[in-house]
Enzyme design. Structure first.
Site, PDB file in Angstrom:
ATOM      1  N   GLY A 146      11.326  32.019 -34.895  1.00 29.66           N
ATOM      2  CA  GLY A 146      10.855  33.216 -35.581  1.00 29.66           C
ATOM      3  C   GLY A 146       9.402  33.094 -36.009  1.00 29.66           C
ATOM      4  CB  CYS A 147       7.560  30.458 -37.806  1.00 24.64           C
ATOM      5  SG  CYS A 147       8.539  30.543 -39.327  1.00 24.64           S
ATOM      6  CB  THR A 148       6.905  30.361 -32.376  1.00 24.87           C
ATOM      7  OG1 THR A 148       6.988  29.010 -32.857  1.00 24.87           O
ATOM      8  CG2 THR A 148       6.075  30.403 -31.108  1.00 24.87           C
TER       9      THR A 148
ATOM     10  CB  ALA B 232       2.293  32.297 -35.343  1.00 26.76           C
TER      11      ALA B 232
END
Length: 155
Positions: free
Chosen positions: A45-47, A50
């Site tokens: 999710g963070c990738t 970002a």
């Protein structure tokens, strides 16, 4: 933790960054700053989030917005993440969570049906005078940047 709302003064901070430097919010006065908080570098999710910011960066910058990502990861993990995903905006490390807490991005949340304490995926836009212009908490990783752009009136 209390959350920030439009009209609040954004709490100042200085944090180390993935590139070996540091970032101080008050040094960015005169510019709009999108500060987004995410749980962990390199996770799916963070990738996604970002990379969405990376892919929208030129458009955001052309409308006068700088982007800054903040997580509790150490600078080494952030540097690996920035390199792996070709991220060209600053990633700041807040391992003691002081900034996360001051900005309302740390606290109880539901994860896979359980209540846990951790980073609340959040985005706060700070105006050129250091005042919160927009604050979104519990945002989704996918589609958030597109919604943020719509909210800011950026095509």
């Amino acid at each position: 933790m209390p959350r920030l709302a439009p009209g609040d003064t954004a709490p100042d901070f200085t944090l180390p960054t993935a590139d070996g430097g540091s970032v101080t919010l008050s040094d960015l006065r005169g510019e709009h700053v999108v500060v987004y908080f995410y749980p962990a570098a390199g996770t799916p999710g963070c990738t996604t989030q970002a990379c969405d910011f990376r892919d929208s960066l030129a458009s955001l910058q052309s409308h006068g917005y700088r982007v800054l990502g903040v997580s509790p990861d150490g600078v080494e993990a952030l540097a690996r993440f920035a390199e792996a995903e070709s991220l060209t905006f600053p990633l700041a490390s807040d391992p003691d969570r002081q900034v996360l807490e001051a900005w309302g991005a740390w606290g109880e949340k539901t994860l896979y049906g359980k209540t846990v304490t951790g980073v609340i995926r959040s985005t706060v836009v700070v105006d050129p005078q250091g005042v919160v212009e927009l604050a979104r908490y519990n945002v989704k990783a996918t589609g958030h940047v597109a919604k943020l752009r719509r909210d800011l009136g950026i095509d």
